[in-house]
Write a protein that holds these residues in place. Structure first.
Motif, PDB file in Angstrom:
ATOM      1  N   ARG A 395       0.834  -1.199   0.000  1.00 52.48           N
ATOM      2  CA  ARG A 395       0.000   0.000   0.000  1.00 52.48           C
ATOM      3  C   ARG A 395       0.871   1.253   0.000  1.00 52.48           C
ATOM      4  NH1 ARG A 395      -3.420   0.128   4.978  1.00 52.48           N
ATOM      5  NH2 ARG A 395      -1.494  -0.744   5.848  1.00 52.48           N
ATOM      6  N   LEU A 396       0.416   2.261  -0.758  1.00 54.31           N
ATOM      7  CA  LEU A 396       1.119   3.544  -0.849  1.00 54.31           C
ATOM      8  C   LEU A 396       0.097   4.666  -0.719  1.00 54.31           C
ATOM      9  CD1 LEU A 396       2.941   2.383  -4.052  1.00 54.31           C
ATOM     10  CD2 LEU A 396       4.205   2.875  -1.988  1.00 54.31           C
ATOM     11  N   ARG A 397       0.452   5.692   0.046  1.00 52.99           N
ATOM     12  CA  ARG A 397      -0.440   6.852   0.186  1.00 52.99           C
ATOM     13  C   ARG A 397       0.029   7.943  -0.774  1.00 52.99           C
ATOM     14  NH1 ARG A 397       0.002   7.662   5.233  1.00 52.99           N
ATOM     15  NH2 ARG A 397       1.553   9.330   5.209  1.00 52.99           N
ATOM     16  N   PHE A 398      -0.908   8.454  -1.576  1.00 49.66           N
ATOM     17  CA  PHE A 398      -0.587   9.520  -2.519  1.00 49.66           C
ATOM     18  C   PHE A 398      -0.737  10.866  -1.815  1.00 49.66           C
ATOM     19  CE2 PHE A 398      -2.093  12.710  -5.600  1.00 49.66           C
ATOM     20  CZ  PHE A 398      -1.000  12.749  -6.455  1.00 49.66           C
ATOM     21  N   GLU A 399       0.311  11.689  -1.897  1.00 48.53           N
ATOM     22  CA  GLU A 399       0.281  13.031  -1.307  1.00 48.53           C
ATOM     23  C   GLU A 399       0.690  14.030  -2.372  1.00 48.53           C
ATOM     24  OE1 GLU A 399       2.867  12.892   2.030  1.00 48.53           O
ATOM     25  OE2 GLU A 399       1.532  11.611   3.240  1.00 48.53           O
TER      26      GLU A 399
END
Length: 409
Positions: A395-399
């Motif tokens: 999982r990766l969080r887009f910022e």
């Protein structure tokens, strides 16, 4: 003994003339047409294949007895040539009736052979050899009305608002369509210019050009594509070129043999004038004069990341991946911009594309899929800050950062 046999049979029937060369020729022609049909029929429509198969199989069934009687009459009738003189006279009347019926069957078989021959040469039913009424290109059995290329030159506004077939040329570019000059008129100068795809190397159509418009879909299936390539190494729906704010972008559509730009396999790539595209064995050239695209293109500052991905799962938890390019490719392979060496991630898994205003997540045909907030991405999806991207088990969080001073070219 056969001359003696025919001398006796001639007293009861006058069909001897047929049971020689004519019957053998009909039988040989039937076998030849069946062999030719096996080679040719795949080019024609289903109706052609069914009718031809029925006609030729019927011709074979009806012509075979006559050919056997012509070739070996005694063997076909089960008679012993040695004891022929001792056969009762009434037996020859029955033999004569067999010859009469075989002659009638051969006549019908010859008629069916004629029908089957017409089918072998594609003279009934829809086939590739018939032509588009608009441009003369050979017709594919699945086409409805004019060919897809002619439909491209006469698009609806929703599909391609740039080009339409007109009375005189206003584009200044030499457009050809299957060897026939086509005049075009520019519909919407405000939408930016258009570009062309030229066939450089192919089995048919070399030198022809096709307008890209707002979107050009390329493949082998005329029901799904505007530019149809007669190449069995090209997928039914192989690739597409879209006119986006930053220019013309080529996207591979999950094709079997891949898409190459300047001999490099790509999933998506912004095209420049003169780029060589390869789809299967077909080579194309992208043509876009410098005056074509005068739309302002937003370029990211390579020294400053405008967005980033933050890894949430081990073994990369907390690691930050900067997104500072227009196209950022993610996957397990070392050729990617962001390399995540996790077994559940494909070698080319996904990419993030910046269109000048928004960031777009694109699934590159990953086996485990690309997920955005636990919803599988079908094609592409717009990204907003804080969304969670899942690639396989990672999982990766887009910022996203707001960068008001992005340069405009």
């Amino acid at each position: 003994m056969e001359p003696q046999f025919w001398t006796v049979v001639d007293r009861y029937t006058d069909t001897r003339w047929w049971f020689g060369t004519p019957a053998l020729l009909v039988g040989a022609a039937t076998v030849f047409m069946i062999v030719l049909a096996i080679v040719r029929l795949h080019k024609y429509s289903l109706m052609n294949i069914v009718l031809t198969s029925l006609a030729l199989s019927g011709a074979l069934a009806l012509a075979l007895p006559g050919a056997l009687l012509a070739w070996r009459p005694l063997v076909a009738l089960g008679l012993d040539g040695v004891d022929l003189a001792r056969l009762p006279t009434t037996s020859f009347l029955s033999v004569a009736q067999v010859f009469d019926r075989a002659l009638q069957m051969n006549y019908v078989g010859a008629g069916l052979l004629l029908v089957g021959s017409l089918g072998v040469f594609g003279m009934y039913g829809a086939r590739r050899g018939s032509s588009c009424p608009n441009c003369g290109r050979e017709r594919h059995p699945d086409w409805k009305g004019v060919c897809p290329e002619c439909q491209l030159m006469m698009p609806g506004l929703a599909e391609s608002p740039l080009m339409r077939l007109g009375d005189r040329s206003a584009s200044g570019l030499p457009v050809t369509q299957f060897g026939i000059p086509s005049q075009t008129v520019l519909l919407d100068q405000g939408a930016g210019g258009t570009a062309w795809v030229e066939i450089v190397e192919a089995s048919v159509g070399e030198g022809e050009r096709f307008a890209v418009g707002a979107r050009l879909t390329i493949g082998r299936d005329p029901n799904q594509c505007q530019m149809v390539l007669d190449d069995d190494t090209v997928s039914a729906r192989h690739a597409r070129i879209e006119h986006e704010p930053q220019g013309f972008v080529l996207y591979d559509w999950g094709s079997r043999n891949g898409t190459r730009v300047n001999d490099e396999t790509v999933v998506s790539r912004r095209l420049c004038n003169g780029d060589l595209l390869q789809l299967g064995r077909t080579r194309l050239r992208f043509i876009a004069p410098e005056t074509v695209d005068d739309t302002a293109t937003v370029l990211l500052d390579a020294g400053q990341a405008n967005a980033q991905l933050v890894a949430l799962d081990e073994p990369l938890a907390g690691r930050v991946f900067a997104i500072s390019r227009i196209d950022v490719h993610i996957g397990r392979g070392k050729q990617n911009d962001i390399v995540i060496d996790v077994p559940s991630i494909s070698r080319r898994h996904a990419s993030i594309h910046f269109d000048g205003q928004e960031y777009v997540l694109v699934d590159d045909g990953a086996s485990n899929g690309t997920w955005l907030d636990e919803v599988r991405v079908q094609g592409n999806a717009r990204l907003t800050s804080g969304q969670i991207i899942r690639l396989g088990a990672q999982r990766l969080r887009f910022e996203r950062k707001e960068v008001p001073d992005a340069t405009r070219n």
